[in-house]
Design a protein around this motif. Sequence first.
Motif, PDB file in Angstrom:
ATOM      1  N   LEU A 252       0.755  -0.904   0.606  1.00  0.00           N
ATOM      2  CA  LEU A 252      -0.152   0.170   0.397  1.00  0.00           C
ATOM      3  C   LEU A 252       0.729   1.420   0.355  1.00  0.00           C
ATOM      4  N   GLU A 253       1.899   1.182   0.614  1.00  0.00           N
ATOM      5  CA  GLU A 253       2.970   2.538   0.650  1.00  0.00           C
ATOM      6  C   GLU A 253       3.363   2.581  -0.508  1.00  0.00           C
ATOM      7  N   PHE A 254       3.659   1.763  -0.877  1.00  0.00           N
ATOM      8  CA  PHE A 254       4.963   1.499  -1.988  1.00  0.00           C
ATOM      9  C   PHE A 254       3.753   2.069  -3.283  1.00  0.00           C
ATOM     10  N   LYS A 255       2.224   1.348  -3.749  1.00  0.00           N
ATOM     11  CA  LYS A 255       1.396   2.250  -4.772  1.00  0.00           C
ATOM     12  C   LYS A 255       0.972   3.272  -4.262  1.00  0.00           C
TER      13      LYS A 255
ATOM     14  N   ILE B 132       9.014  -3.927  -2.117  1.00  0.00           N
ATOM     15  CA  ILE B 132       8.969  -5.438  -1.177  1.00  0.00           C
ATOM     16  C   ILE B 132      10.371  -6.043  -0.943  1.00  0.00           C
ATOM     17  N   THR B 133      10.933  -6.618  -1.613  1.00  0.00           N
ATOM     18  CA  THR B 133      11.712  -7.743  -2.081  1.00  0.00           C
ATOM     19  C   THR B 133      13.074  -6.546  -1.279  1.00  0.00           C
ATOM     20  N   LEU B 134      12.832  -5.920  -2.172  1.00  0.00           N
ATOM     21  CA  LEU B 134      14.750  -4.613  -1.566  1.00  0.00           C
ATOM     22  C   LEU B 134      14.328  -4.851   0.344  1.00  0.00           C
ATOM     23  N   PHE B 135      13.672  -4.835   0.586  1.00  0.00           N
ATOM     24  CA  PHE B 135      12.876  -3.900   1.788  1.00  0.00           C
ATOM     25  C   PHE B 135      13.559  -5.731   2.752  1.00  0.00           C
TER      26      PHE B 135
ATOM     27  N   PHE C  97      15.775   2.950   2.508  1.00  0.00           N
ATOM     28  CA  PHE C  97      16.452   2.132   0.787  1.00  0.00           C
ATOM     29  C   PHE C  97      15.715   1.855  -0.345  1.00  0.00           C
ATOM     30  N   SER C  98      14.473   1.226   0.954  1.00  0.00           N
ATOM     31  CA  SER C  98      13.876   0.798  -0.239  1.00  0.00           C
ATOM     32  C   SER C  98      12.246   1.374  -1.047  1.00  0.00           C
ATOM     33  N   VAL C  99      12.890   2.595   0.132  1.00  0.00           N
ATOM     34  CA  VAL C  99      11.742   3.583  -0.771  1.00  0.00           C
ATOM     35  C   VAL C  99      12.446   5.215  -0.825  1.00  0.00           C
TER      36      VAL C  99
END
Length: 221
Positions: A55-58, A73-76, A210-212
Amino acid sequence: MMTNLFSAFDPATSIKMSMNWFSSFLGFIIIPLSFWFLPNRVNVMINNIIYKLHLEFKLLLGESSKGMTLMGITLFMFILMNNMMGLLPYIFTSSSHLTFTITLALPLWLSIMLFGWINHTKHMLAHLVPVGTPNLLMPFMVLIETISNFIRPGSLAVRLTANMIAGHLLMSLLGNSSIQYSGYIYLIIIIQMLLMMFEMAVAVIQAYVFSVLSTLYTSEV
């Protein structure tokens, strides 16, 4: 034997087959949990984290989020697993080494830049000059934006490496001082416990940052 304070971050070993990087693959043991008929508590917790991150990345990606949230998600999860593994005793912290972080950041940034310049050239050129920039400052803004784009993978890699090294060095210094100041051993233990909780928070925050940031760089393209 440690020759200096940074020897703990040296991936080289005296044996022929180095097992330092093996901790990066230990996270694969949680993959079979998703195939259980009845999910256990660990699987439920991981699924909740993945859903919240989706939801956050979307929200960050907007309309161009088809399948791209999986990358964040995979990176996180991968970085979080390596950060947490490094907090265990006698396990090499792979995320504290620059070869690990630059391997994650550089190919990701390079693929995003190549995709943007090949498919959306006009948009990438327009992005070099922010809206409302005076004509006199346009050449300088192009230079500044170009430099900022080139240092992005380095800033991602160095940020993660430096934050993981800093906490481990502080814990090493406190551990070495406990021998000299044995009279304050209880105080040092309490400080070490608080620092360990702080390191766990840093491990989660750095994986999230990092992922964000990687997702934000993708959304610009």
